[in-house]
Design a protein around this motif. Structure first.
Motif, PDB file in Angstrom:
ATOM      1  N   ARG A 116       0.821  -1.214   0.000  1.00  0.00           N
ATOM      2  CA  ARG A 116       0.000   0.000   0.000  1.00  0.00           C
ATOM      3  C   ARG A 116       0.852   1.260   0.000  1.00  0.00           C
ATOM      4  O   ARG A 116       1.953   1.290   0.549  1.00  0.00           O
ATOM      5  N   SER A 117       0.299   2.276  -0.635  1.00  0.00           N
ATOM      6  CA  SER A 117       0.824   3.625  -0.498  1.00  0.00           C
ATOM      7  C   SER A 117      -0.015   4.309   0.564  1.00  0.00           C
ATOM      8  O   SER A 117      -1.215   4.043   0.685  1.00  0.00           O
ATOM      9  N   THR A 118       0.592   5.179   1.331  1.00  0.00           N
ATOM     10  CA  THR A 118      -0.137   5.859   2.390  1.00  0.00           C
ATOM     11  C   THR A 118      -0.122   7.362   2.158  1.00  0.00           C
ATOM     12  O   THR A 118       0.786   7.911   1.519  1.00  0.00           O
ATOM     13  N   THR A 119      -1.140   8.038   2.668  1.00  0.00           N
ATOM     14  CA  THR A 119      -1.235   9.485   2.510  1.00  0.00           C
ATOM     15  C   THR A 119      -0.324  10.189   3.511  1.00  0.00           C
ATOM     16  O   THR A 119       0.054   9.619   4.532  1.00  0.00           O
ATOM     17  N   ASP A 120       0.007  11.445   3.198  1.00  0.00           N
ATOM     18  CA  ASP A 120       0.837  12.228   4.114  1.00  0.00           C
ATOM     19  C   ASP A 120       0.017  12.788   5.276  1.00  0.00           C
ATOM     20  O   ASP A 120       0.559  13.089   6.334  1.00  0.00           O
ATOM     21  N   GLY A 121      -1.296  12.939   5.076  1.00  0.00           N
ATOM     22  CA  GLY A 121      -2.151  13.499   6.124  1.00  0.00           C
ATOM     23  C   GLY A 121      -3.264  12.547   6.487  1.00  0.00           C
ATOM     24  O   GLY A 121      -3.083  11.323   6.498  1.00  0.00           O
ATOM     25  N   ASP A 122      -4.429  13.113   6.792  1.00  0.00           N
ATOM     26  CA  ASP A 122      -5.581  12.290   7.143  1.00  0.00           C
ATOM     27  C   ASP A 122      -6.061  11.527   5.917  1.00  0.00           C
ATOM     28  O   ASP A 122      -6.208  12.090   4.831  1.00  0.00           O
ATOM     29  N   SER A 123      -6.341  10.243   6.097  1.00  0.00           N
ATOM     30  CA  SER A 123      -6.803   9.403   5.019  1.00  0.00           C
ATOM     31  C   SER A 123      -8.302   9.168   5.135  1.00  0.00           C
ATOM     32  O   SER A 123      -8.837   9.037   6.246  1.00  0.00           O
ATOM     33  N   LEU A 124      -8.965   9.092   4.004  1.00  0.00           N
ATOM     34  CA  LEU A 124     -10.383   8.748   3.980  1.00  0.00           C
ATOM     35  C   LEU A 124     -10.590   7.254   4.120  1.00  0.00           C
ATOM     36  O   LEU A 124     -11.728   6.783   4.181  1.00  0.00           O
ATOM     37  N   GLU A 141      -4.581  13.546  -6.660  1.00  0.00           N
ATOM     38  CA  GLU A 141      -5.669  13.854  -5.719  1.00  0.00           C
ATOM     39  C   GLU A 141      -6.165  12.587  -5.028  1.00  0.00           C
ATOM     40  O   GLU A 141      -6.422  12.584  -3.816  1.00  0.00           O
ATOM     41  N   LEU A 142      -6.274  11.510  -5.768  1.00  0.00           N
ATOM     42  CA  LEU A 142      -6.748  10.259  -5.173  1.00  0.00           C
ATOM     43  C   LEU A 142      -5.718   9.701  -4.210  1.00  0.00           C
ATOM     44  O   LEU A 142      -6.067   9.279  -3.093  1.00  0.00           O
ATOM     45  N   VAL A 144     -14.220  10.297 -11.531  1.00  0.00           N
ATOM     46  CA  VAL A 144     -13.838   9.228 -10.606  1.00  0.00           C
ATOM     47  C   VAL A 144     -13.344   9.806  -9.288  1.00  0.00           C
ATOM     48  O   VAL A 144     -13.728   9.354  -8.206  1.00  0.00           O
ATOM     49  N   ASP A 145     -12.491  10.819  -9.363  1.00  0.00           N
ATOM     50  CA  ASP A 145     -11.951  11.417  -8.136  1.00  0.00           C
ATOM     51  C   ASP A 145     -13.052  12.057  -7.297  1.00  0.00           C
ATOM     52  O   ASP A 145     -13.061  11.933  -6.065  1.00  0.00           O
ATOM     53  N   ILE A 167     -13.622  10.871  -3.560  1.00  0.00           N
ATOM     54  CA  ILE A 167     -13.224  11.828  -2.527  1.00  0.00           C
ATOM     55  C   ILE A 167     -14.421  12.530  -1.891  1.00  0.00           C
ATOM     56  O   ILE A 167     -14.475  12.716  -0.670  1.00  0.00           O
ATOM     57  N   GLU A 168     -15.407  12.886  -2.720  1.00  0.00           N
ATOM     58  CA  GLU A 168     -16.555  13.637  -2.209  1.00  0.00           C
ATOM     59  C   GLU A 168     -17.843  12.821  -2.149  1.00  0.00           C
ATOM     60  O   GLU A 168     -18.853  13.283  -1.611  1.00  0.00           O
TER      61      GLU A 168
END
Length: 512
Positions: free
Chosen positions: A94-102, A131-132, A496-497, A501-502
């Motif tokens: 997995r790749s992980t986000t730098d901040g809060d993840s959804l 963005e994703l 898709v994004d 995301i939203e």
């Protein structure tokens, strides 16, 4: 400069008649269930059969790997009907986000037999947007039977090379019988080298593995991005676990209701259309080896392929290029119109008697390196999974009838897509699935994407899947090539994004 074709669909079965010996490699079972305490909340693992709780509640250690990723092995039962029996481990990255993840998005690139692990490790930036990736952890995995996850094992690399040089006379009953005999020998090797898991690499079992992965990453619902065969895997999950479907995108749909023969016929028609589109584009360029009208240009391709069937060519490295290998190479760049110049170059050489560039394309499809090493077992996994997922026509009269229909649908390739039933006729495990529609009643909204010029998963399959799934909406991408997201179209990417995301679905009937 050569570019790697985007290729993820089910057409690894192409040229099945000429390449009945599917080329195989891998390992066997991995032992032991875990009795570790649950690592997920009750909401995440609720409603699970008590016998499966050790898997859903397993404690998994994600460790740094491959430079900037995290990797883990996730344990699952070999046979979901016998959870206390043997187990295997599913390789995940997995790749992980730098901040809060959804949360997490599970990704499957297609196949069957494609490695989600390799896709995340090597193609994440091409397959997803910034963005994703900044909003979700992206999880890739090798489904059971694939590469790192109890892979199907049959032949050595040298045997795989030899198998690709075999050519059968499928105009004769004797040639068909020879193909079936070789397939039976191959099936015996697969069974001996792979073991028990060979009978449990079906799509439904892989979908059940995905639910365990969902629990292990701590998501109450599965967010999923599936391409090509990955849409079938995702739709199967949605049908099994509709209440656990989160945000799901199915790009390049494979219609679950179709038989194997209907799938092959649909692909034959779609690839013939792609060949005509390629020929038209080639004729408009300065360096095209074809000439005349589109019909004449396609006729020249057909004549070339038939000439290779009659007289196989030799590449610069001394390897024999039979028609099965030639057709396999020809098909690879049709997956993405960006790669059509590679096909032009390969055809140019072939018309001069040099199949080296066509062999290069075939090697890309087979994942063979220049030194003779095969980097995956994708063809082996493809065969094993399909033999479980699809009852196949192996009666001689029925196969001949199907062959005639294929030649009518695709005068260029149909002949080389026929007699696929010979491969599974002696397979050591019986099919576990009957093709049928899926509805996933009660699932959250699902986004299906269809590309109008898709040669591997024809657009009408996306329409059909959308109609079957109770909560699905269709996004249409007007373009040539296989699948849509990640190919650079901002309309598709934004749709898709925004959904992931939203939570905003594109308007019904949106066309990009």
């Amino acid at each position: 400069m050569r570019t790697l074709p985007r290729r993820s669909g089910p057409s690894a079965k192409t040229a099945a008649a000429a390449v009945v010996l599917f080329l195989l490699a891998g390992c066997g079972l991995l032992p032991g269930t875990t009795d570790a305490p649950p690592s997920s909340s009750p909401e995440v693992i609720g409603g699970v059969d008590e016998q499966l709780m050790p898997y859903y509640g397993q404690s998994v250690s994600w460790e740094s790997c491959e430079g900037r990723f995290e990797c883990a092995d996730i344990e699952v039962p070999v046979d979901y009907a016998d959870p206390d029996g043997e187990s295997i481990k599913i390789a995940a990255i997995r790749s992980t986000t730098d901040g809060d993840s959804l949360g997490s998005i599970l990704l499957n690139p297609g196949g069957p037999g494609g490695s989600g692990y390799d896709t995340v490790r090597g193609s994440l930036e091409q397959m997803t947007t910034e963005e994703l990736r900044g909003s979700y952890d992206i999880v890739g995995f090798d489904p059971r039977g694939v590469k790192r996850s109890a892979p199907v094992t049959c032949l050595t690399d040298a045997e795989r090379d030899a198998a690709r040089e075999v050519q059968y006379d499928l105009d004769s009953d004797a040639g068909i019988a020879e193909a079936m005999e070789d397939s039976a020998e191959l099936a015996e090797k697969c069974a001996a080298k792979t073991g028990e898991v060979l009978g449990h690499v079906d799509t439904a079992s892989a979908a059940k593995d995905m639910d365990i992965i969902r629990a292990v990453v701590g998501d109450a619902k599965l967010n999923y991005l599936g391409f090509s065969y990955g849409t079938f895997l995702g739709a199967t999950y949605a049908d099994l676990f509709p209440e656990r479907v989160g945000r799901m995108v199915l790009d390049g749909a494979l219609d679950p209701s179709l038989t194997n023969e209907q799938v092959t016929l649909g692909q034959a028609k779609a690839f013939e259309g792609a060949i005509r589109s390629y020929a038209e584009s080639c004729l408009a360029s300065a360096d095209c080896p074809l000439s005349g009208t589109v019909d004449q240009a396609v006729g020249q391709i057909q004549d070339l392929i038939r000439s290779v069937e009659a007289n196989p060519l030799t590449a610069q490295d001394g390897r024999l290029v039979t028609v099965g290998t030639f057709v396999s190479g020809f098909i690879v760049p049709l997956y993405n119109d960006v790669n059509w110049p590679l096909l032009t170059r390969a055809l140019d050489g072939a018309f001069d008697g040099d199949p080296t560039d066509m062999l290069y394309l075939a090697d890309l499809g087979a994942e063979r390196q220049a030194d003779g090493d095969y980097t995956s077992n994708s063809t082996a996994a493809f065969t094993a999974i399909n033999c479980l997922d699809y009852p196949m026509e192996s009666d001689l009269a029925g196969m001949k009838e199907n062959a005639a229909a294929l030649e009518e649908a695709s005068p260029t390739l149909g002949r080389y897509l026929a007699y696929g039933g010979t491969t599974c006729e002696s397979w050591p495990a019986e099919p576990v699935r009957t093709p049928a529609p899926v509805d996933a009643a009660g699932a959250d909204p699902i986004l299906v994407i269809g590309t109008t010029g898709d040669p591997a998963t024809p657009y009408e399959w996306a329409v059909s899947m959308t109609e079957q799934l109770e909560s699905a909406s269709l996004l249409t991408y007007e373009a040539q090539g296989h699948t849509a997201y990640g190919r650079g179209d901002s309309c598709v990417q934004n749709a898709v994004d925004s959904y992931f995301i939203e939570g905003t679905m594109p308007d019904e009937g949106t066309v990009c």
